[in-house]
Scaffold this motif. Sequence first.
Motif, mmCIF file in Angstrom:
data_model
loop_
_atom_site.group_PDB
_atom_site.id
_atom_site.type_symbol
_atom_site.label_atom_id
_atom_site.label_comp_id
_atom_site.label_asym_id
_atom_site.label_seq_id
_atom_site.Cartn_x
_atom_site.Cartn_y
_atom_site.Cartn_z
ATOM 1 N N PRO A 1 0.742 -1.192 0.066
ATOM 2 C CA PRO A 1 -0.175 -0.233 0.095
ATOM 3 C C PRO A 1 0.648 1.273 -0.059
ATOM 4 O O PRO A 1 0.514 2.116 -0.692
ATOM 5 N N PRO A 2 1.756 1.491 0.843
ATOM 6 C CA PRO A 2 2.793 2.581 0.703
ATOM 7 C C PRO A 2 3.575 2.879 -0.644
ATOM 8 O O PRO A 2 3.421 4.131 -1.054
ATOM 9 N N CYS A 3 3.681 1.754 -1.408
ATOM 10 C CA CYS A 3 4.193 1.919 -2.820
ATOM 11 C C CYS A 3 3.056 2.518 -3.615
ATOM 12 O O CYS A 3 3.423 3.270 -4.430
ATOM 13 N N LEU A 4 1.853 2.197 -3.492
ATOM 14 C CA LEU A 4 0.887 2.732 -4.195
ATOM 15 C C LEU A 4 0.694 4.251 -4.233
ATOM 16 O O LEU A 4 0.590 5.058 -4.818
ATOM 17 N N VAL A 5 0.797 4.622 -2.787
ATOM 18 C CA VAL A 5 0.674 6.006 -2.318
ATOM 19 C C VAL A 5 1.904 6.742 -3.070
ATOM 20 O O VAL A 5 1.665 7.792 -3.986
ATOM 21 N N GLU A 6 3.111 6.143 -3.291
ATOM 22 C CA GLU A 6 4.215 6.788 -3.976
ATOM 23 C C GLU A 6 3.890 6.671 -5.428
ATOM 24 O O GLU A 6 4.499 7.912 -6.142
ATOM 25 N N LEU A 7 3.450 5.716 -5.892
ATOM 26 C CA LEU A 7 3.040 5.642 -7.375
ATOM 27 C C LEU A 7 2.181 6.672 -7.725
ATOM 28 O O LEU A 7 2.508 7.477 -8.678
ATOM 29 N N ARG A 8 1.196 7.025 -6.866
ATOM 30 C CA ARG A 8 0.267 8.303 -7.085
ATOM 31 C C ARG A 8 1.058 9.551 -7.125
ATOM 32 O O ARG A 8 0.693 10.325 -7.901
ATOM 33 N N LEU A 9 1.832 9.568 -6.278
ATOM 34 C CA LEU A 9 2.647 10.905 -5.818
ATOM 35 C C LEU A 9 3.533 11.153 -7.206
ATOM 36 O O LEU A 9 3.421 12.163 -7.661
ATOM 37 N N MET A 10 4.227 9.911 -7.629
ATOM 38 C CA MET A 10 5.173 10.136 -8.827
ATOM 39 C C MET A 10 4.279 10.430 -10.010
ATOM 40 O O MET A 10 4.926 11.218 -11.027
ATOM 41 N N GLY A 11 3.243 9.825 -10.354
ATOM 42 C CA GLY A 11 2.351 10.002 -11.258
ATOM 43 C C GLY A 11 1.944 11.609 -11.490
ATOM 44 O O GLY A 11 2.331 12.120 -12.667
ATOM 45 N N GLY A 12 1.944 12.147 -10.428
ATOM 46 C CA GLY A 12 1.444 13.733 -10.461
ATOM 47 C C GLY A 12 2.907 14.501 -10.581
ATOM 48 O O GLY A 12 2.875 15.365 -11.601
ATOM 49 N N VAL A 13 3.975 14.080 -10.000
ATOM 50 C CA VAL A 13 5.263 14.758 -10.215
ATOM 51 C C VAL A 13 5.594 14.693 -11.523
ATOM 52 O O VAL A 13 6.013 15.692 -12.204
ATOM 53 N N LEU A 14 5.557 13.527 -12.215
ATOM 54 C CA LEU A 14 5.959 13.585 -13.504
ATOM 55 C C LEU A 14 4.930 13.922 -14.546
ATOM 56 O O LEU A 14 5.341 14.381 -15.672
ATOM 57 N N LYS A 15 3.806 14.097 -14.300
ATOM 58 C CA LYS A 15 2.863 14.956 -15.194
ATOM 59 C C LYS A 15 3.379 16.205 -15.104
ATOM 60 O O LYS A 15 3.128 16.986 -16.077
ATOM 61 N N ARG A 16 3.735 16.946 -14.163
ATOM 62 C CA ARG A 16 4.365 18.425 -14.138
ATOM 63 C C ARG A 16 5.520 18.505 -14.504
ATOM 64 O O ARG A 16 6.036 19.720 -14.885
ATOM 65 N N ASN A 17 6.396 17.410 -14.403
ATOM 66 C CA ASN A 17 7.834 17.415 -14.552
ATOM 67 C C ASN A 17 8.260 16.445 -15.596
ATOM 68 O O ASN A 17 8.842 15.228 -14.883
ATOM 69 N N PRO A 18 7.438 16.182 -16.554
ATOM 70 C CA PRO A 18 7.837 15.034 -17.703
ATOM 71 C C PRO A 18 9.285 14.726 -17.851
ATOM 72 O O PRO A 18 9.621 13.697 -18.151
ATOM 73 N N ASP A 19 10.151 15.598 -17.803
ATOM 74 C CA ASP A 19 11.638 15.412 -18.211
ATOM 75 C C ASP A 19 12.408 14.800 -16.802
ATOM 76 O O ASP A 19 13.351 14.384 -17.004
ATOM 77 N N LEU A 20 11.895 14.375 -15.864
ATOM 78 C CA LEU A 20 12.375 14.028 -14.558
ATOM 79 C C LEU A 20 12.738 12.537 -14.955
ATOM 80 O O LEU A 20 11.739 11.565 -15.234
ATOM 81 N N PRO A 21 14.024 11.960 -14.700
ATOM 82 C CA PRO A 21 14.212 10.709 -15.046
ATOM 83 C C PRO A 21 14.043 9.837 -14.054
ATOM 84 O O PRO A 21 14.720 9.806 -12.964
ATOM 85 N N TYR A 22 13.127 8.930 -14.326
ATOM 86 C CA TYR A 22 12.675 8.053 -13.231
ATOM 87 C C TYR A 22 12.509 6.697 -14.017
ATOM 88 O O TYR A 22 11.943 6.407 -15.058
ATOM 89 N N VAL A 23 13.111 5.555 -13.167
ATOM 90 C CA VAL A 23 12.881 4.246 -13.682
ATOM 91 C C VAL A 23 12.143 3.261 -12.290
ATOM 92 O O VAL A 23 12.556 3.691 -11.473
ATOM 93 N N LEU A 24 11.320 2.374 -12.856
ATOM 94 C CA LEU A 24 10.734 1.624 -11.840
ATOM 95 C C LEU A 24 11.015 0.361 -12.007
ATOM 96 O O LEU A 24 11.177 -0.246 -13.120
ATOM 97 N N VAL A 25 11.097 -0.432 -10.842
ATOM 98 C CA VAL A 25 11.179 -1.882 -10.708
ATOM 99 C C VAL A 25 10.333 -2.472 -9.660
ATOM 100 O O VAL A 25 10.252 -1.978 -8.629
ATOM 101 N N SER A 26 9.501 -3.237 -10.388
ATOM 102 C CA SER A 26 8.651 -4.199 -9.570
ATOM 103 C C SER A 26 9.262 -5.260 -8.832
ATOM 104 O O SER A 26 9.604 -6.037 -9.850
ATOM 105 N N THR A 27 9.080 -5.561 -7.679
ATOM 106 C CA THR A 27 9.636 -6.710 -7.240
ATOM 107 C C THR A 27 8.538 -8.066 -7.013
ATOM 108 O O THR A 27 8.970 -8.990 -6.485
ATOM 109 N N ASP A 28 7.614 -7.685 -7.756
ATOM 110 C CA ASP A 28 6.824 -8.999 -7.994
ATOM 111 C C ASP A 28 7.222 -9.699 -9.203
ATOM 112 O O ASP A 28 7.997 -9.262 -10.013
ATOM 113 N N PRO A 29 6.692 -11.050 -8.987
ATOM 114 C CA PRO A 29 7.396 -11.960 -10.213
ATOM 115 C C PRO A 29 6.718 -11.453 -11.625
ATOM 116 O O PRO A 29 5.439 -10.990 -11.658
ATOM 117 N N ILE A 30 7.430 -11.397 -12.615
ATOM 118 C CA ILE A 30 7.124 -11.021 -13.804
ATOM 119 C C ILE A 30 5.769 -11.759 -14.301
ATOM 120 O O ILE A 30 5.126 -11.017 -15.306
#
Length: 170
Positions: A64-93
Amino acid sequence: MRRHHWKPDWRPAAHLLLACSCLLSAAQARADNIRPFTADSFKEIVAASDGGEFLLGLWSVDCPPCLVELRLMGGVLKRNPDLPYVLVSTDPIEDRDLAAEFLEDFGLAGIESWMFADHFVERLRHSIDPNWYGELPRSYFFDGNGNRESHSGIVNEELLASWFKRPLIE
């Protein structure tokens, strides 16, 4: 006398089948944006940054805290699309469709994304950071000078602004 034979009209069914096929193809394409993360992937991600600054975010669909962070980062990146961001999910592929849905929901579907592709997750965690024991969310900021800083827990805009040394557009 002319006989009329009723012939079923398969066109509506064919259109429905085509629509379903398109939806499935879109979901698969969305999930195909997620790359398999192996023991060598972290080195590949760092090399692809070409020495520039970037943020690496580790998350899980069951966190759940990860989802809070993803929501925050979605908003940040919408306003700052040039922010270099890479995501790695620790879930099985194998859970890539579910992860892709979350990324789409948070406006992160276009972000470079990876998912653990080895069931020996300790090896994958160690490839990122030998001192990381799996707590999530976890972030790493690479400053472009060969330095990195880690953070466990939800990042906030103040921390991001200090890492990137610029105000984030509100």
